[in-house]
Design a protein around this motif. Structure first.
Motif, PDB file in Angstrom:
ATOM      1  N   SER A   1       0.747  -1.119  -0.207  1.00 37.94           N
ATOM      2  CA  SER A   1      -0.082   0.016   0.133  1.00 37.94           C
ATOM      3  C   SER A   1       0.966   1.353  -0.015  1.00 37.94           C
ATOM      4  N   TYR A   2       2.091   1.185  -0.468  1.00 32.33           N
ATOM      5  CA  TYR A   2       2.982   2.307  -0.532  1.00 32.33           C
ATOM      6  C   TYR A   2       3.146   2.754  -2.205  1.00 32.33           C
ATOM      7  N   SER A   3       3.628   3.907  -2.522  1.00 34.35           N
ATOM      8  CA  SER A   3       3.808   4.386  -3.895  1.00 34.35           C
ATOM      9  C   SER A   3       5.274   4.992  -3.756  1.00 34.35           C
ATOM     10  N   ILE A   4       6.174   4.519  -4.440  1.00 35.40           N
ATOM     11  CA  ILE A   4       7.581   4.937  -4.484  1.00 35.40           C
ATOM     12  C   ILE A   4       7.721   5.921  -5.655  1.00 35.40           C
ATOM     13  N   ASP A   5       8.290   7.223  -5.605  1.00 35.02           N
ATOM     14  CA  ASP A   5       8.618   7.847  -6.823  1.00 35.02           C
ATOM     15  C   ASP A   5       9.993   7.501  -7.115  1.00 35.02           C
ATOM     16  N   THR A   6      10.099   7.098  -8.320  1.00 31.02           N
ATOM     17  CA  THR A   6      11.325   6.393  -8.772  1.00 31.02           C
ATOM     18  C   THR A   6      12.335   7.418  -9.417  1.00 31.02           C
ATOM     19  N   LYS A   7      11.974   8.633  -9.570  1.00 30.98           N
ATOM     20  CA  LYS A   7      12.794   9.503 -10.311  1.00 30.98           C
ATOM     21  C   LYS A   7      14.238   9.671  -9.821  1.00 30.98           C
ATOM     22  N   SER A   8      14.433   9.897  -8.376  1.00 27.05           N
ATOM     23  CA  SER A   8      15.766  10.241  -7.897  1.00 27.05           C
ATOM     24  C   SER A   8      16.390   8.712  -7.891  1.00 27.05           C
ATOM     25  N   ILE A   9      15.713   7.593  -7.904  1.00 28.54           N
ATOM     26  CA  ILE A   9      16.542   6.376  -8.018  1.00 28.54           C
ATOM     27  C   ILE A   9      16.979   6.284  -9.388  1.00 28.54           C
ATOM     28  N   ASP A  10      16.179   6.624 -10.346  1.00 26.79           N
ATOM     29  CA  ASP A  10      16.683   6.686 -11.782  1.00 26.79           C
ATOM     30  C   ASP A  10      17.974   7.424 -11.921  1.00 26.79           C
ATOM     31  N   SER A  11      17.890   8.723 -11.597  1.00 23.33           N
ATOM     32  CA  SER A  11      18.962   9.637 -11.831  1.00 23.33           C
ATOM     33  C   SER A  11      20.253   9.016 -11.027  1.00 23.33           C
ATOM     34  N   LEU A  12      20.016   8.124  -9.766  1.00 27.33           N
ATOM     35  CA  LEU A  12      21.337   7.945  -9.066  1.00 27.33           C
ATOM     36  C   LEU A  12      21.893   6.750  -9.721  1.00 27.33           C
ATOM     37  N   LEU A  13      20.926   5.633 -10.006  1.00 29.78           N
ATOM     38  CA  LEU A  13      21.361   4.339 -10.355  1.00 29.78           C
ATOM     39  C   LEU A  13      21.604   3.915 -11.894  1.00 29.78           C
ATOM     40  N   THR A  14      21.638   5.332 -12.580  1.00 21.91           N
ATOM     41  CA  THR A  14      21.888   5.250 -14.077  1.00 21.91           C
ATOM     42  C   THR A  14      23.392   5.711 -14.245  1.00 21.91           C
ATOM     43  N   GLN A  15      23.902   5.963 -13.141  1.00 15.03           N
ATOM     44  CA  GLN A  15      25.284   6.535 -13.174  1.00 15.03           C
ATOM     45  C   GLN A  15      26.164   5.170 -13.338  1.00 15.03           C
ATOM     46  N   LYS A  16      27.164   5.359 -14.113  1.00 14.22           N
ATOM     47  CA  LYS A  16      27.968   4.142 -14.748  1.00 14.22           C
ATOM     48  C   LYS A  16      28.781   3.565 -13.581  1.00 14.22           C
ATOM     49  N   ASN A  17      29.298   4.641 -12.716  1.00 17.49           N
ATOM     50  CA  ASN A  17      30.021   4.132 -11.512  1.00 17.49           C
ATOM     51  C   ASN A  17      29.400   3.298 -10.256  1.00 17.49           C
ATOM     52  N   ILE A  18      28.105   3.083 -10.428  1.00 19.68           N
ATOM     53  CA  ILE A  18      27.362   2.570  -9.165  1.00 19.68           C
ATOM     54  C   ILE A  18      27.063   1.247  -9.571  1.00 19.68           C
ATOM     55  N   ASN A  19      27.703   0.440  -9.004  1.00 20.01           N
ATOM     56  CA  ASN A  19      27.176  -1.074  -9.226  1.00 20.01           C
ATOM     57  C   ASN A  19      26.868  -1.847  -7.834  1.00 20.01           C
ATOM     58  N   GLN A  20      27.188  -1.191  -6.945  1.00 21.73           N
ATOM     59  CA  GLN A  20      26.705  -2.141  -5.614  1.00 21.73           C
ATOM     60  C   GLN A  20      26.210  -1.031  -4.648  1.00 21.73           C
TER      61      GLN A  20
END
Ligand code: SF4
Length: 344
Positions: free
Chosen positions: A7-26
């Protein structure tokens, strides 16, 4: 984009912009207890969508005050931290941490206006302070409008920089209410459980009504007054015990947003001045088994999360006092000056 989990809604915008950075894999992931039932779902979603490896913090996470040490994160080769379900504490300046640290609110998808409407006949007076927790903050202005439509005069207070948003309360901070307390007749708390409402009652002394969208119930002021009296009797008993105590330990909470070490040192000095023996203990997590490791201590004073002393009272074999309760026990403050311990 929104991701719906339970019953929760998570806005994925900030996750998208963080995790599409190439240097983040863990990524180190922290979830509150309420989201743990969806843990497999959340990890799969993040790993498959962003091609990252998720390391889940397996310790309980009760708030955004609880962030991992960056040294530890570097040792386990993590490049970012995501905490889902909490808003940041601005005064902790999470943006200054060397690793990107993202707080992603989990907004409740439950409707609130129906239960707020049901609560209206229970409100005292016309001037109403509205407060809520992170997951319902997005409804604050609709609630305000509903009150206006019903000829109430709603107030939304702005607290200290420990709070992310006006109208928000944390278990350790009610300043969004105390700053408007003089202007209102009563408070409407939209949320679940008694803890925040009791904290509000203690912090403001104004009547509080709970509109609980999860339990779909309204809890009125008289029920809360009874609970408040019960809580105060417990606290009075713990203070009376501390007056007779010979050895008092002061606990420093090591979680970054709970650290009040200077305050702990001042309290220790007060205990010494009162002629009692005292030691300082530092701990990340305070639990009944932690307290049991110090059988020679009569009473503990916690400068960590104020919830520990109050919420879990019955789980501990020895009383745990808040700093203010210690001052009452040492007769530096009177019982009628008793207030809820807050971190600002
Ligand atoms: S100190 Fe306690 S109440 Fe405050 S944010 Fe942390 S866990 Fe929540």
């Amino acid at each position: 984009m929104k991701k719906i989990i339970g019953s929760y809604s998570i806005d994925t915008k900030s996750i998208d912009s963080l995790l599409t950075q190439k240097n983040i894999n863990q990524v180190f992931l922290q979830l509150p207890e309420g989201l743990h039932q969806y843990v497999a779902n959340i990890i799969n979603w993040l790993e498959e969508t962003y091609q990252v490896t998720i390391l889940l913090d397996a310790n309980p996470n009760y708030g955004s005050c609880d962030l991992p040490s960056e040294d530890m994160l570097k040792k386990i080769n993590v490049q970012a931290v995501i905490q889902i379900g909490h808003l940041p504490i601005p005064s902790m300046q999470p943006e200054k941490r060397s690793l990107p640290t993202l707080f992603v609110n989990a907004q409740s998808t439950l409707p609130v206006l129906q239960i707020v409407e049901k609560s209206l006949p229970h409100l005292s007076g016309k001037k109403i302070g509205i407060v809520t927790t992170a997951q319902h903050l997005h409804h604050l202005h609709e609630i305000e409008k509903l009150l206006e439509k019903n000829e109430f005069d709603p107030f939304i207070g702005k607290g200290t920089t420990r709070l992310f948003s006006p109208g928000q309360v944390l278990g350790c901070n009610f300043t969004a209410a105390t700053t408007i307390s003089k202007n209102v007749n009563s408070f409407l708390f939209v949320g679940t459980g008694l803890f925040h409402a009791l904290g509000l009652l203690l912090a403001t002394t104004k009547p509080v009504i709970i509109a609980d969208p999860y339990g779909n119930q309204v809890i009125d002021a008289s029920t809360l007054q009874e609970k408040k009296q019960q809580l105060l009797r417990q606290r009075y008993g713990a203070i009376a015990f501390a007056k007779q105590a010979k050895r008092i330990a002061v606990i420093i909470g090591l979680k970054p947003g709970q650290l009040r070490s200077e305050y702990a040192l001042k309290l220790q000095q007060k205990i010494k001045n009162a002629g009692k023996q005292t030691i300082l203990l530092a701990a990340e997590t305070i639990s009944p088994s932690f307290i049991d490791r110090f059988p020679f201590i009569d009473v503990f004073v916690s400068t960590a999360c104020p919830r520990i002393a109050i919420d879990d009272y019955n789980s501990y074999r020895k009383p745990i006092l808040t700093p203010i309760e210690l001052e009452v026990a040492l007769q530096e403050k009177k019982w009628d000056e008793y207030v809820f311990d807050e971190i600002n």
